[in-house]
Scaffold this motif. Structure first.
Motif, PDB file in Angstrom:
ATOM      1  N   PRO A   5       6.231  -0.436   4.840  1.00  0.00           N
ATOM      2  CA  PRO A   5       7.072  -0.660   3.656  1.00  0.00           C
ATOM      3  C   PRO A   5       7.065   0.629   2.829  1.00  0.00           C
ATOM      4  N   GLY A   6       8.227   1.151   2.546  1.00  0.00           N
ATOM      5  CA  GLY A   6       8.313   2.376   1.746  1.00  0.00           C
ATOM      6  C   GLY A   6       8.501   3.649   2.544  1.00  0.00           C
ATOM      7  N   TRP A  29       6.557  -1.655  13.698  1.00  0.00           N
ATOM      8  CA  TRP A  29       6.169  -2.162  12.360  1.00  0.00           C
ATOM      9  C   TRP A  29       4.666  -1.990  12.166  1.00  0.00           C
TER      10      TRP A  29
ATOM     11  N   LYS B 249      13.315  -0.250  -2.765  1.00  0.00           N
ATOM     12  CA  LYS B 249      13.450   0.174  -1.370  1.00  0.00           C
ATOM     13  C   LYS B 249      13.364  -1.046  -0.444  1.00  0.00           C
ATOM     14  N   GLN B 250      12.403  -1.926  -0.733  1.00  0.00           N
ATOM     15  CA  GLN B 250      12.254  -3.134   0.087  1.00  0.00           C
ATOM     16  C   GLN B 250      13.472  -4.042  -0.070  1.00  0.00           C
ATOM     17  N   GLU B 253      16.421  -2.704   2.055  1.00  0.00           N
ATOM     18  CA  GLU B 253      16.302  -2.980   3.486  1.00  0.00           C
ATOM     19  C   GLU B 253      16.473  -4.474   3.751  1.00  0.00           C
ATOM     20  N   TRP B 337       9.958  -8.283   4.389  1.00  0.00           N
ATOM     21  CA  TRP B 337       9.907  -7.051   3.596  1.00  0.00           C
ATOM     22  C   TRP B 337       9.040  -7.218   2.344  1.00  0.00           C
TER      23      TRP B 337
END
Lengths: 225, 749
Positions: A5-6, A29, B249-250, B253, B337
Motif C-alpha cells: 500500500p503506497g 502483493w 492513494k489507496q 486504486e 486496499w
C-alpha cells in the motif's frame, strides 16, 4: 514487482521491465509468503504506508520481505530503488540507513552518478558517469565507520553522486549522503539498493535511456548466478 | 429559529424565509446547516451562476443533464481526458501546508471519481512579495512562510499520492499580502466508454460510504470559503481540513478497481460540505432520494452529532451507489486496499434525503431544493476608477532608461519573472514516467501517456494585473496565452478549465470586473475553439490592501498527434537562427508597455492597459505552430510574454553556451527602445530554427501571419539587441542566468 500500500513507482517499473528490458514481470502483493517461480524482484519507489513511522519501516515488516531475504540469499537479483532501497536497509538486507535530505526538502531533478565498481553484475554495463533522476525527501545515506570501511573495501559502493565530469563535489552531493553514496550492494553482489530511479529513464519516448544499463543488471546477475 | 443561528452559518434573512417557504415548516438545525453549505457561494454559485452562462458548455449543461464533477475531452483512439481546476485560497491563508495539500487531494478526487486515472497535477500560486522592502518586514516574513508552507503542502501530498506535478506558475504582488491564491489542477485519462457518473439511481440500491472515517474537522469549510476572512483568522483554523495522501492513494486504486467490476452504479467525491453535498447532489442529479443512517458512518469520535457528521469535511471520502446485491464486490475491493466501505443507506423514489441519527430523523429535505434552488444575485456592476485611469495613462510620463541592458538584468532579478526551479524541484514531476517535456524545458509540460502515441500538452496561466487594469482584454489574454503556450510545444489547444479568483462579488466594481473578465475568457475560448469544460469560482479573496488582483487562471489542454513531435523552449545545438512569427496588431496602446512587468517592476508604475489580442489570428498562430512541430521544422518555440521580447529571447538561452545578435523587429505603434525590448505583445512567438529549414518553415506560414528573421546565433555567450544597426542593449548571458536562477532561492533563504 513487489506492491505495498503506497507504492507509487510500481507501474513505472513494471512498464520498464516489460517494455524496455523485455522480460516477463508481474505484481506480487505484500502479503505473499513465497516468491517461488520468480527469478528476481524489484522493490519499487513510493511512500509505502505513507512513510508513517519511518520510511520503509512498516513495509520492512511485511511477509513478502522474508521471501525477498531468501531470494537475496539464493543469489537471485533484487533491486530496490528509492523507497525500495529504504525498505532493504530497514530489513538489514543492505547496510546503512536513509535519513532526511540535508536541506530538509524533497528534491526531484536529474543528477549524475559515478559508477564505482564495474565488477558487479549490476554495474558492468554502466558508463563512468550516468544521468539518472532522483525524487526523494529522505535519501541521505548514512552508515557507521565500520560499515563504510567494509563497503569501500569490498567494492560494494555501486554509485556516488557526482558532477557532469565525475567529480565528487559538495554541490553534486545534493542530499548530503556520507561519502556521496547513492547506491550500495550486498556482500554477494546480487542485491542493489539505490535512491535514484533508473526505471524512470529506460525509454526514448520520455527522453532518456540512461537507466537501461542498470535495469539490465537483472539479466547479468542471473547469468552469473 | 433565532436569526443569529442561521446568520452565523452565512444565510441571509431572505434566504432563511425562502427555506421555510420551500419546506413548508421551520427547518431543524441540521437542515439549516445543510442549506447553508449548499447555498453558499462555494457550492451554490449564487453570484457567479448568471455570469457563468457566458460559457457555452456551462449553459448547455445547466439547461440539460447538469454538471459532472469534471469535463471530459475525447482525444480519439477511445481515450478521454478529464481535467479541472479548483481553488483552496481560504484554507491556505490560514494553514498553508494543509490548505494546499487538501486542495491537491480534492482536485485529484474530482478526477478519479469520474473513472479517470490522475496523470498530472498543475498549480497556479499567488503570494505577496517575498523580498525585503517590498512590504512591511512582518508581512514579507509571513509571505515567505506561506510560500514555504504551500509548496511543501503541494509536494507532500502530490509526491506521496504518486501523481506528478508537471507545470505551474507562481507570481508575487502586494495585493496578495497575507492572502495567497492556491489553485490546483488535475488531469486524468480514461476510456471514454467507462466514464463514471454521479447521478444516483435504482430504488433500493445500497448507498456506500467509502474512505477515511469522519471527524470533526472542516465543519462548514464551504461556508468559510464564502466569507471574507477577519483578522482573527486563527480562530478559523478548525475549519481547515487535514489531508492524508496515503489514504488518498489507496482510495484511488480501490476506486478505479471497484469501477472496473461494474458493480458501481454511481459515485461522487465528498468534497466541500461532505456528506451533505454528496447525498444531495447525487440524489438531485439522479432524480431520486436517499435514506441514510448516520449511525453506520465510520467515525473518528463516537460522540459525533448528526449535525457534525453531515457538515464535516474530513478528507479522502467518497459516496457510491452500488447495484443491489453486488455491494459485497465493492466492499471487498476497498477492504483489500485497507479502506473503509460501509453501506449506510439506500436509494428511494421520494426525491428526499432523509437522515437518521440514534433512530431519530434529524433531516428530511427535498434534494432539489438544496441543489438547484439556491437564490442567485445579480449586482449592478460599475467600472472601477482604476480602469479609466489605466486607459488614459500617458506613457510619455515614463522615461526611457539609459542602460537598457541593465534593465533586462534587473528584470531577471524579479521573483515573478525569475526561475521557479526552487519550487518545482520539490515536486515529483516524473512519477508515472509519462512526463516527456519537463518543467523548465518548454512553454508547457508534455505528457506521453501509455497506450497511445498521442501527447498531451498542459499549462496553467493567468495575469491578474492585466485583468485588474483591463478586465475584458485581460480575460482574453489569459486564454490566448495559455493556448499559445501549449501550441509552442506542438499541442493543438482543444479545451480549457478555469479557476476564477476575485474579491467580494457584492462590491459593484469587483462584480463588474468579474463580469467583464469572464466575458473575455468566454469570448476567447469560443473563438479559439477551446471550450471551458470545468472550473471553479473563488470569491471573497481580500488581503491587507483590499481585494486581490482579479485572477482568472486558465488551464489549457493541447493534443499532439505524436508525443515525439514535442518542442521545447530552449535553443538546441542545431539552432543557428531565431525567427519571429506574429500577426499585425491593429491596436498597440501605450507603446505596448502599459500594465507590463517592465513598467511595474522596473519603474514601479502600476498603470496602463495591455495590448488586445486578435482572437482569430491567435487561433491561426496556434494551428501553424502545431504544423511546424508535427513536420519537425523547428528546434524550439517560446512566446513573448511578461518581460517582453528581450526577456523571452534571454529565456531561450538559459541552458546554452552560445549567444545571439537580435535585430529588433519593426512594430506599428512602437517607437521607444524600451518598448522594442519589453513590450508584452500578444501573438509574438520566437522560433529557434536551423537555417537549412527556413524555406520549409516559410511554406507553412498562412496568410494573416508573418515570419521575419530575428537573430543569428553567435559563439560568444551574450545577448546583443540592435535596431536599425544601432546597439540598443547588450547583456552577458551568464549575468542574466545567475540572477534568474538565484532570485527566488535567495529571497526565501
Amino acid at each position: 514487482m513487489i506492491q505495498f500500500p503506497g507504492s507509487n513507482c510500481d507501474q513505472d517499473a513494471l512498464w520498464s521491465l516489460r517494455s524496455d528490458l523485455g522480460v516477463k514481470a508481474e505484481y506480487v502483493w505484500h502479503s505473499e509468503r513465497s516468491l517461488d517461480g520468480f527469478d528476481g524482484a524489484f522493490i519499487p519507489g513510493g511512500f509505502t504506508y505513507g512513510d508513517y513511522l519511518r520510511c520503509g519501516a512498516i513495509a520492512g515488516q511485511s511477509q513478502v520481505m522474508q521471501a525477498i531475504r531468501e531470494m537475496a540469499d539464493s543469489g537471485r537479483p533484487v533491486l530496490g530503488a528509492c523507497n525500495g532501497f529504504q525498505i532493504l536497509c530497514e530489513t538489514g538486507i543492505l547496510p546503512g540507513a536513509l535519513v532526511q535530505n540535508i536541506d530538509q526538502r524533497f528534491v526531484c531533478t536529474t543528477v549524475h552518478l559515478r559508477t564505482e565498481n564495474r565488477d558487479s553484475a549490476w554495474t558492468t554495463k554502466c558508463p563512468d558517469v550516468l544521468p539518472i533522476p532522483v525524487a526523494h525527501g529522505e535519501g541521505r545515506f548514512v552508515a557507521d565507520e565500520e560499515t563504510l570501511r567494509k563497503l569501500n573495501g569490498d567494492g560494494r559502493v555501486a554509485f556516488r553522486y557526482c558532477d557532469e565530469t565525475g567529480g565528487l563535489t559538495d554541490e553534486a552531493n545534493f542530499n548530503g549522503s556520507v561519502e556521496s553514496i547513492a547506491g550500495v550492494l550486498n556482500e554477494r553482489g546480487n542485491v542493489l539498493g539505490m535512491m535514484p530511479h533508473p526505471e524512470r529513464v529506460t525509454s526514448k519516448k520520455i527522453g532518456s535511456e540512461a537507466g537501461l544499463p542498470i535495469i539490465s543488471g537483472f539479466l547479468s546477475v542471473l547469468a552469473n548466478a | 429559529m433565532a436569526p443569529e443561528v442561521y446568520r452565523s452559518m452565512g444565510l441571509r434573512d431572505s434566504e432563511f424565509e425562502r427555506i421555510v417557504e420551500l419546506m413548508g415548516r421551520e427547518p431543524s438545525l441540521t437542515e439549516v446547516g445543510m442549506f447553508a453549505v449548499m447555498w453558499s457561494e462555494h457550492c451554490g454559485y449564487k453570484y457567479s451562476r448568471p455570469i457563468l452562462n457566458y460559457f457555452s458548455k456551462y449553459k448547455e449543461a445547466m439547461e440539460g443533464e447538469g454538471l459532472e464533477n469534471a469535463g471530459i475531452v475525447d482525444i480519439g483512439d477511445g481515450w478521454g481526458i478529464a481535467m479541472k481546476v479548483e481553488s483552496h485560497n481560504h484554507p491556505s491563508a490560514v494553514e498553508p501546508y494543509q490548505g494546499a495539500a487538501t486542495g491537491v487531494g480534492g482536485i485529484i478526487r474530482d478526477i478519479f471519481t469520474m473513472g479517470a486515472r490522475p496523470i498530472a497535477c498543475l498549480n497556479s500560486l499567488r503570494f505577496g512579495p517575498i523580498r525585503n522592502g517590498k512590504a512591511p518586514d512582518e508581512v514579507v516574513k509571513r509571505n515567505r512562510f506561506l510560500v514555504d508552507g504551500v509548496v511543501r503542502g503541494i509536494a507532500g501530498y502530490g509526491n506521496c499520492v504518486g501523481v506528478p506535478t508537471v507545470a505551474g506558475e507562481v507570481s508575487f504582488h502586494p495585493r496578495f499580502n497575507g492572502r495567497p491564491l492556491v489553485n490546483a489542477m488535475c488531469v486524468g485519462i480514461l476510456r471514454v466508454d467507462e466514464v463514471a457518473t454521479a447521478g444516483a439511481g435504482g430504488v433500493g440500491n445500497p448507498v456506500i460510504y467509502l474512505g477515511s472515517a469522519t471527524g470533526k474537522d472542516g465543519i462548514h469549510g464551504a461556508t468559510f470559503a464564502s466569507e471574507e476572512l477577519a483578522d482573527d483568522d486563527d480562530s478559523k483554523r478548525p475549519n481547515v481540513q487535514i489531508g492524508d495522501p496515503f489514504a488518498e492513494k489507496q482510495l484511488i486504486e480501490a476506486t478505479l478497481e471497484a469501477l472496473k467490476t461494474g458493480a458501481v452504479h454511481s459515485i461522487q467525491d465528498m468534497g466541500a460540505a461532505g456528506l451533505t453535498c454528496s447525498t444531495i447532489e447525487m440524489s438531485a442529479k439522479g432524480d431520486v432520494g436517499m435514506d441514510v443512517n448516520l449511525d453506520l458512518v465510520p467515525m473518528r469520535e463516537s460522540d459525533m452529532t448528526g449535525y457534525e457528521l453531515m457538515l464535516s469535511e474530513s478528507q479522502e471520502r467518497m459516496l457510491a451507489v452500488a447495484h443491489k446485491g453486488r455491494e459485497q464486490e465493492v466492499i471487498d475491493v476497498f477492504e483489500k486496499w485497507g479502506v473503509h466501505a460501509r453501506v449506510i443507506g439506500h436509494v428511494t423514489d421520494t426525491g428526499r434525503v432523509v437522515v437518521t441519527r440514534h433512530g431519530e430523523v434529524i433531516a428530511d429535505v427535498t434534494a432539489k431544493h438544496l441543489a438547484d434552488m439556491c437564490p442567485t444575485y445579480q449586482i449592478e456592476g460599475v467600472e472601477p476608477e482604476h480602469c479609466r485611469l489605466a486607459r488614459e495613462f500617458d506613457i510619455e510620463s515614463v522615461p526611457v532608461p539609459a542602460d537598457l541592458g541593465q534593465a533586462l538584468l534587473d528584470l531577471a532579478d524579479v521573483p515573478t519573472l525569475a526561475s521557479k526551479e526552487w519550487v518545482y524541484r520539490q515536486y515529483d514531476h516524473q512519477v508515472q514516467t509519462q512526463t516527456a517535456l519537463l518543467p523548465g524545458d518548454g512553454d508547457a509540460a508534455v505528457l506521453a501517456p501509455r497506450g497511445t502515441n498521442k501527447g498531451l500538452a498542459v499549462k496553467i496561466d493567468g495575469n491578474g494585473l492585466w485583468v485588474r487594469l483591463s478586465p475584458y482584454v485581460g480575460g482574453q489574454l489569459a486564454v490566448v496565452e495559455a493556448a499559445r503556450n501549449v501550441a509552442c510545444t506542438g499541442g493543438n489547444p482543444v479545451a480549457a478549465t478555469d479557476g476564477l479568483n476575485y474579491g467580494s462579488p457584492e462590491d459593484p466594481g469587483i462584480y463588474w470586473t468579474f463580469d467583464q473578465s469572464v466575458k473575455g475568457v468566454a469570448d476567447a475560448c469560443e473563438a479559439m475553439r477551446t471550450p471551458v469544460i470545468s472550473g471553479n469560482v473563488s470569491f471573497y479573496n481580500h488581503g491587507d490592501l483590499g481585494e486581490v488582483l482579479p485572477t482568472p487562471m486558465i488551464g489549457m489542454l493541447g493534443i499532439l498527434e505524436d508525443a515525439d513531435h514535442r518542442i521545447g523552449g530552449l535553443v538546441t545545438d542545431s539552432t543557428d537562427v531565431l525567427l519571429i512569427l506574429s500577426y499585425d496588431l491593429p491596436e498597440v496602446p501605450q507603446e505596448g508597455i502599459g500594465a507590463s512587468a517592465y513598467l511595474t517592476e522596473f519603474h514601479g508604475v502600476e498603470n496602463g492597459v495591455p495590448v488586445p489580442p486578435v482572437l482569430h489570428s491567435e487561433r491561426l498562430l496556434c494551428d501553424t505552430l502545431v504544423k511546424l512541430a508535427a513536420h519537425g521544422l523547428i528546434e524550439a518555440a517560446h512566446d513573448v510574454s511578461e518581460g517582453g521580447l528581450a526577456f523571452a529571447v534571454a529565456e531561450m538561452f538559459l541552458k546554452s553556451n552560445r549567444g545571439v545578435v537580435v535585430d529588433l523587429p519593426e512594430v506599428e505603434g512602437i517607437r521607444r527602445d524600451d518598448s522594442r525590448l519589453f513590450a508584452e505583445l500578444p501573438g509574438f512567438v520566437l522560433l529557434a530554427v536551423n537555417s537549412e529549414k527556413i524555406g520549409k518553415v516559410r511554406e507553412q506560414i498562412p496568410e494573416g501571419l508573418s515570419l521575419r528573421p530575428l537573430g543569428r546565433l553567435i559563439e560568444e555567450r551574450s545577448l546583443r539587441f540592435r535596431y536599425e544597426e544601432r546597439e540598443v542593449a547588450s547583456v552577458n548571458i551568464r549575468d542574466f542566468v545567475s540572477r534568474h536562477k538565484n532570485c527566488v532561492v535567495l529571497a526565501l533563504k
